[in-house]
Write a protein that holds these residues in place. Structure first.
Motif, short mmCIF file in Angstrom:
data_model
loop_
_atom_site.label_atom_id
_atom_site.label_comp_id
_atom_site.label_asym_id
_atom_site.label_seq_id
_atom_site.Cartn_x
_atom_site.Cartn_y
_atom_site.Cartn_z
N TRP A 2 -6.70 39.97 -135.59
CA TRP A 2 -6.60 40.16 -134.13
C TRP A 2 -7.04 38.90 -133.39
N GLY A 3 -7.98 38.18 -133.92
CA GLY A 3 -8.54 37.03 -133.21
C GLY A 3 -7.71 35.77 -133.26
N ARG A 4 -6.95 35.56 -134.35
CA ARG A 4 -6.28 34.27 -134.50
C ARG A 4 -4.81 34.34 -134.86
N SER A 9 -1.65 41.82 -126.22
CA SER A 9 -2.47 41.84 -125.02
C SER A 9 -3.15 43.19 -124.94
N PRO A 10 -4.47 43.21 -124.74
CA PRO A 10 -5.13 44.51 -124.63
C PRO A 10 -4.81 45.25 -123.33
N MET A 34 -12.11 46.95 -133.98
CA MET A 34 -11.37 45.72 -133.64
C MET A 34 -10.69 45.85 -132.28
N THR A 38 -11.51 43.34 -129.10
CA THR A 38 -10.46 42.50 -128.54
C THR A 38 -10.07 42.91 -127.12
N GLY A 39 -10.85 43.79 -126.49
CA GLY A 39 -10.64 44.06 -125.09
C GLY A 39 -9.94 45.34 -124.74
N HIS A 40 -9.76 46.25 -125.68
CA HIS A 40 -9.11 47.51 -125.37
C HIS A 40 -10.07 48.54 -124.79
#
Length: 128
Positions: A2-4, A9-10, A34, A38-40
Motif C-alpha cells: 500500500w505504501g509504495r 486513493s483512500p 493497512m 493509509t487513510g481510510h
C-alpha cells in the motif's frame, strides 16, 4: 504494497486504481490495519477508524471477520468461502485485460491497473 506499489486513493474510487483482494479472509485484521494506516479512517460510516478496529468482529462494526464489499471502505470484494476471493481476483484481472484490449490506444493506456491477491493454502485446495 500500500505504501509504495499500489495506485489508490483512500478518499475516492476511480476506474484505473489498483485492486487488492484478501482471499485469506481470516487475515482481515491485516487488511483493516493497512486501510487505517493509509487513510481510510477519515470519518464516515464505512471508514476504518481506530474505534472500528477496536470493534473487530463485533456485530454492527465495519470490520467484520471476513472482508465485505460496501461494508468497509477500501474492500474490493466480499470474500467468505474458501477460494471466493481468489476467483474474484482472477475475474477482476480478466476484466482489466478486456478493458485494456478494447479501449487502450498507443500512448494512451486508459486501463493499466494491477490486481493483487493474498491467498491461503485453503484457497488453493478448493475446487473453485
Amino acid at each position: 504494497l500500500w505504501g509504495r506499489i499500489m495506485k489508490f486513493s483512500p478518499r475516492k474510487r476511480w476506474m484505473n486504481r489498483d485492486r487488492f483482494v484478501l482471499s485469506a479472509g481470516h487475515a482481515s485484521a491485516l487488511q483493516y490495519s493497512m486501510l487505517h494506516l493509509t487513510g481510510h479512517g477519515l470519518g464516515g460510516p464505512y471508514d476504518v477508524s481506530m474505534d472500528e478496529l477496536k470493534l473487530f468482529r463485533q456485530a454492527g462494526s465495519s470490520t467484520p471477520g471476513h472482508p465485505e464489499f460496501r461494508l468497509t471502505c477500501g474492500v474490493e470484494v466480499t470474500t467468505g468461502p474458501l477460494g471466493q476471493g481468489f476467483a474474484n481476483a482472477v475475474g477482476i484481472a480478466i476484466a482489466e485485460a478486456h478493458l485494456a484490449a478494447r479501449f487502450n490506444k498507443d500512448g494512451f493506456p486508459i486501463f493499466d491497473y494491477n490486481t493483487y491477491c493474498l491467498c491461503g493454502d485453503g484457497c488453493m485446495m478448493e475446487g473453485v
